[in-house]
Design a protein around this motif. Structure first.
Motif, PDB file in Angstrom:
ATOM      1  N   SER A 163       0.723  -1.324  -0.209  1.00 55.48           N
ATOM      2  CA  SER A 163      -0.018  -0.019   0.013  1.00 55.48           C
ATOM      3  C   SER A 163       0.887   1.122   0.187  1.00 55.48           C
ATOM      4  O   SER A 163       0.611   2.226  -0.616  1.00 55.48           O
ATOM      5  N   LEU A 164       2.063   1.303   0.696  1.00 49.90           N
ATOM      6  CA  LEU A 164       2.837   2.522   0.676  1.00 49.90           C
ATOM      7  C   LEU A 164       3.396   2.559  -0.723  1.00 49.90           C
ATOM      8  O   LEU A 164       3.774   3.966  -1.093  1.00 49.90           O
ATOM      9  N   ILE A 165       3.813   1.349  -1.177  1.00 49.24           N
ATOM     10  CA  ILE A 165       4.654   1.845  -2.769  1.00 49.24           C
ATOM     11  C   ILE A 165       3.391   2.294  -3.658  1.00 49.24           C
ATOM     12  O   ILE A 165       3.842   3.214  -4.531  1.00 49.24           O
ATOM     13  N   ILE A 166       2.150   2.096  -3.607  1.00 44.29           N
ATOM     14  CA  ILE A 166       0.909   2.459  -4.390  1.00 44.29           C
ATOM     15  C   ILE A 166       0.982   3.967  -4.028  1.00 44.29           C
ATOM     16  O   ILE A 166       0.862   4.857  -5.039  1.00 44.29           O
ATOM     17  N   MET A 167       0.884   4.435  -2.691  1.00 46.28           N
ATOM     18  CA  MET A 167       0.651   5.548  -2.333  1.00 46.28           C
ATOM     19  C   MET A 167       2.158   6.536  -2.561  1.00 46.28           C
ATOM     20  O   MET A 167       1.696   7.641  -3.074  1.00 46.28           O
ATOM     21  N   ALA A 168       3.021   6.051  -2.703  1.00 46.25           N
ATOM     22  CA  ALA A 168       4.231   6.660  -2.925  1.00 46.25           C
ATOM     23  C   ALA A 168       4.281   7.283  -4.456  1.00 46.25           C
ATOM     24  O   ALA A 168       4.795   8.197  -4.725  1.00 46.25           O
ATOM     25  N   GLY A 169       4.036   6.160  -5.212  1.00 46.66           N
ATOM     26  CA  GLY A 169       3.829   6.363  -6.847  1.00 46.66           C
ATOM     27  C   GLY A 169       2.460   7.480  -6.912  1.00 46.66           C
ATOM     28  O   GLY A 169       2.851   8.263  -7.844  1.00 46.66           O
ATOM     29  N   ILE A 170       1.479   7.464  -6.090  1.00 47.24           N
ATOM     30  CA  ILE A 170       0.378   8.737  -6.583  1.00 47.24           C
ATOM     31  C   ILE A 170       1.032   9.933  -5.664  1.00 47.24           C
ATOM     32  O   ILE A 170       0.701  10.958  -6.695  1.00 47.24           O
ATOM     33  N   VAL A 171       1.533   9.910  -4.865  1.00 44.02           N
ATOM     34  CA  VAL A 171       2.211  11.179  -4.079  1.00 44.02           C
ATOM     35  C   VAL A 171       3.074  11.827  -5.204  1.00 44.02           C
ATOM     36  O   VAL A 171       3.354  13.075  -5.100  1.00 44.02           O
ATOM     37  N   ALA A 172       3.952  11.112  -5.612  1.00 45.39           N
ATOM     38  CA  ALA A 172       5.141  11.584  -6.530  1.00 45.39           C
ATOM     39  C   ALA A 172       4.497  12.366  -7.752  1.00 45.39           C
ATOM     40  O   ALA A 172       5.178  13.393  -8.102  1.00 45.39           O
ATOM     41  N   SER A 173       3.407  12.134  -8.260  1.00 46.94           N
ATOM     42  CA  SER A 173       2.613  12.844  -9.319  1.00 46.94           C
ATOM     43  C   SER A 173       1.808  14.254  -8.928  1.00 46.94           C
ATOM     44  O   SER A 173       1.442  14.884  -9.706  1.00 46.94           O
ATOM     45  N   LEU A 174       1.489  14.319  -7.637  1.00 48.16           N
ATOM     46  CA  LEU A 174       0.724  15.138  -7.115  1.00 48.16           C
ATOM     47  C   LEU A 174       1.301  16.446  -7.128  1.00 48.16           C
ATOM     48  O   LEU A 174       0.535  17.465  -7.780  1.00 48.16           O
ATOM     49  N   PRO A 175       2.542  16.857  -6.935  1.00 42.38           N
ATOM     50  CA  PRO A 175       2.858  18.258  -7.159  1.00 42.38           C
ATOM     51  C   PRO A 175       2.819  18.534  -8.681  1.00 42.38           C
ATOM     52  O   PRO A 175       2.726  19.796  -8.885  1.00 42.38           O
ATOM     53  N   LEU A 176       3.061  17.863  -9.487  1.00 42.89           N
ATOM     54  CA  LEU A 176       3.013  18.145 -10.947  1.00 42.89           C
ATOM     55  C   LEU A 176       1.750  18.415 -11.314  1.00 42.89           C
ATOM     56  O   LEU A 176       1.307  19.569 -11.888  1.00 42.89           O
ATOM     57  N   HIS A 177       0.797  17.902 -10.767  1.00 43.40           N
ATOM     58  CA  HIS A 177      -0.911  17.950 -11.134  1.00 43.40           C
ATOM     59  C   HIS A 177      -1.306  19.112 -10.565  1.00 43.40           C
ATOM     60  O   HIS A 177      -1.917  20.030 -11.062  1.00 43.40           O
ATOM     61  N   ILE A 178      -0.830  19.450  -9.287  1.00 43.29           N
ATOM     62  CA  ILE A 178      -1.248  20.708  -8.601  1.00 43.29           C
ATOM     63  C   ILE A 178      -0.692  21.998  -9.510  1.00 43.29           C
ATOM     64  O   ILE A 178      -1.302  22.927  -9.657  1.00 43.29           O
ATOM     65  N   ALA A 179       0.551  21.871  -9.636  1.00 41.26           N
ATOM     66  CA  ALA A 179       1.185  22.952 -10.444  1.00 41.26           C
ATOM     67  C   ALA A 179       0.326  23.000 -11.844  1.00 41.26           C
ATOM     68  O   ALA A 179       0.067  24.274 -12.440  1.00 41.26           O
ATOM     69  N   GLN A 180      -0.047  22.158 -12.759  1.00 37.84           N
ATOM     70  CA  GLN A 180      -0.699  22.057 -13.760  1.00 37.84           C
ATOM     71  C   GLN A 180      -2.116  22.871 -13.568  1.00 37.84           C
ATOM     72  O   GLN A 180      -2.524  23.664 -14.402  1.00 37.84           O
TER      73      GLN A 180
END
Length: 453
Positions: free
Chosen positions: A194-211
Motif C-alpha cells: 500500500s505504501l508503494i502504491i501511495m508513493a507512486g501517487i504522491v510523486a505525481s501530485l506536485p506536478l498535477h497541482i502545478a498544472q
C-alpha cells in the motif's frame, strides 16, 4: 468519549519519539525503501529509446494509460523496469484469496494458521511470476508496434531478443517491488504494498497541482473550476477521514463476577466494527483487474493495422477511462470486493465462538449460532454503507473530472488510497509510541518499588 489508547496517543510528545530508537529505525528503513522505489522508476528497460518513448506517450495521453501511469508513479511513461508496478502481485493476491474461499485444498491451508499462510503466500508469488511474464511479453510486443504509423520507434532493435530482455526486466522489477513491500511490512512501518502504491501517487501530485494553478493563471481553465476542484478535494479528504474513523459499537456483556469487596458486578464492553471494513483494498483490486488487461490491449492493439486487432480496438474504445461501461464495471467491482473482503476480514463464526468461550454475550442475543447469524446480518448492513461510500468516493470525481476536461488525472481513488494509507501508518506509529510509553511507565514503577525496599 475517547478511549484510553486515544488519550495516551494525544499526550505523545516529540521527546518520546526521540527516545523510541526502534521506531526511528523502522521509519528510516521505510523511507529508504520508498526512495529506492522512486529511483527504480527512472531505470529504463533495455532496448528502449527514452526520448522517443516520452514523445509517443504524450500522443497516447488520456484514458487507461494515464490512469495506470498515476498508480505507477510515472514508471509507465518512462517504461522503466518497474512499469508494471505491484499490480500483478495484487491481481495474484485476488486470485489466491478467492481460491482460499472456494477451493477446498486452499481453504484447508488457510485454516492451518501460519504454515498454511506461508504456503498461500508462496502460491501468490508463483502466480505473480506467471502474470508478469504474460503481461510483460504482450507489452514488449506492443512497444515494437508503438509509433509505427508515426515513423517513430520506441524500441531500438525490435526482435526476439528484445522481447525476452523486456519480459525478464519487467518480471525482475515487479518481483523486486514485491520483495521491498514485504520487507517494509516486516521491518518497517505500515503495509509495504500500500505504501508503494501511495508513493507512486504522491510523486505525481506536485506536478498535477502545478498544472492546475498554471491552467488557472493562463486562462486555459476557468478559475471557478480550479476553486471547485480544490474545494472538492478538501471535502473528499474530510469525508474520507470521517467515514474511516466511524464505528458500529456492538455492546458485549459478561457474567457477574465477585470483586475484592465481595460485590457482584457485571462487566460491560463493546466490539468496535468499522463502517468500511474492507478499507482501501476494493478500489485497488477493482482497478488492477481493469487496468492491466486494458493497458495490454491499448498498447498491443491500438497501434496495429491488422484486421485481427479490430476487436481489441473496439474493446479499448468501449472500456476507455471515464466511459459509462468502464464506470459501471469499476463500481460493480468495488461493491463486489467490499462484500468479499468484509467476509474475509470478519469471521462471524470465530467471533461468536470466542465470545461464547469467554462467557460474553450480546444483550438480547443467545450465544452460539444466534450470535453468529446476528454478526452476519450486521456485517451485511454495514458493508452496504461501506460499499456505497467507496463507490461514491471513487466514481463521482471520475465523472466530474472527465466532464471538466482536466489535462491530468486526480480521482477519488487516489485520494482514498493516500488518506487511508496515511491514517493506517500514523496509527501504527502511535501504537509503537504507546508501547514505548508503557515500557517507560513499567521501568519507573520498578525503580520506585526497588527504592522503597
Amino acid at each position: 468519549m475517547a478511549s484510553l489508547a486515544e488519550q495516551m496517543a494525544s499526550n505523545i510528545s516529540l521527546a518520546n519519539f526521540s527516545k523510541a530508537t526502534e521506531l526511528q529505525k523502522r521509519l528510516w528503513f521505510t523511507l529508504g525503501a520508498l526512495i529506492l522505489f522512486r529511483l527504480l522508476s527512472y531505470v529504463p528497460m533495455p532496448g528502449i529509446d527514452p526520448t522517443a518513448m516520452a514523445h509517443l506517450f504524450d500522443t497516447q495521453k488520456g484514458g487507461v494509460l494515464d490512469f495506470f501511469n498515476t498508480f505507477s508513479g510515472g514508471s509507465l511513461s518512462r517504461m522503466s523496469i518497474i512499469a508494471l508496478g505491484v499490480m500483478p502481485y495484487i491481481t495474484a493476491s485476488i486470485v489466491v484469496q478467492l481460491g482460499a474461499t472456494l477451493y477446498q485444498p486452499w481453504l484447508a491451508l488457510k485454516k492451518e494458521g501460519e504454515t498454511g499462510r506461508k504456503k498461500l503466500n508462496q502460491y501468490t508469488r508463483y502466480l505473480t511470476v506467471l502474470l508478469t511474464s504474460v503481461q510483460g511479453y504482450f507489452i514488449a510486443v506492443g512497444l515494437e508496434s508503438l509509433g509505427a504509423t508515426q515513423g517513430i520507434g520506441a524500441v531500438v532493435e525490435p526482435g526476439l531478443m528484445f522481447r525476452v530482455a523486456a519480459t525478464i526486466s519487467l518480471v525482475g522489477g515487479t518481483l523486486f517491488l514485491m520483495w521491498i513491500g514485504e520487507q517494509i511490512t516486516s521491518r518497517g512501518i505500515g503495509n509495504g504494498v500500500s505504501l508503494i502504491i501511495m508513493a507512486g501517487i504522491v510523486a505525481s501530485l506536485p506536478l498535477h497541482i502545478a498544472q492546475l494553478f498554471e491552467g488557472g493563471r493562463t486562462g486555459t481553465m476557468n478559475p471557478i473550476v480550479v476553486v471547485g476542484i480544490i474545494a472538492l478535494a478538501v471535502g473528499l479528504v474530510l469525508f474520507i477521514c470521517f467515514i474511516e474513523r466511524a464505528q458500529r459499537r456492538v455492546p458485549i456483556q459478561y457474567p457477574k463476577r465477585q470483586t475484592a469487596r465481595g460485590m457482584m458486578q457485571a462487566e460491560r464492553s463493546h466490539l468496535p466494527i468499522k463502517i468500511n471494513i474492507a478499507g482501501v483494498i476494493p478500489p485497488i483490486f477493482a482497478s488492477s483487474l481493469l487496468l492491466m488487461p486494458l493497458t495490454v490491449i491499448q498498447m498491443a492493439g491500438a497501434n496495429s493495422n491488422s484486421d485481427s486487432s479490430d476487436w481489441l480496438i473496439t474493446i479499448s474504445t468501449y472500456l476507455q477511462h471515464g466511459s459509462p461501461l468502464y464506470l459501471l464495471l469499476y463500481g460493480l467491482g468495488i461493491a463486489f470486493f467490499c462484500f468479499f473482503y468484509a467476509a474475509v476480514q470478519f469471521n462471524s463464526e470465530e467471533t461468536a465462538e470466542n465470545l461464547k468461550r469467554h462467557g460474553g454475550f450480546i444483550p438480547g442475543i443467545r450465544p452460539g449460532k444466534a450470535t453468529e447469524h446476528y454478526f452476519d446480518y450486521l456485517i451485511s448492513r454495514i458493508t452496504v454503507i461501506g460499499a456505497a461510500y467507496l463507490v461514491l468516493i471513487c466514481l463521482i470525481p471520475e465523472i466530474l473530472f472527465s466532464q471538466a476536461g482536466l489535462p491530468f488525472y486526480l480521482g477519488g481513488t487516489s485520494l482514498l488510497i493516500v488518506v487511508n494509507v496515511t491514517m493506517d501508518t500514523v496509527a501504527q506509529i502511535q501504537s509503537h509510541l504507546i508501547a514505548h510509553q508503557y515500557g517507560d511507565l513499567i521501568k519507573k514503577a520498578k525503580l520506585k518499588t526497588s527504592r522503597r525496599r
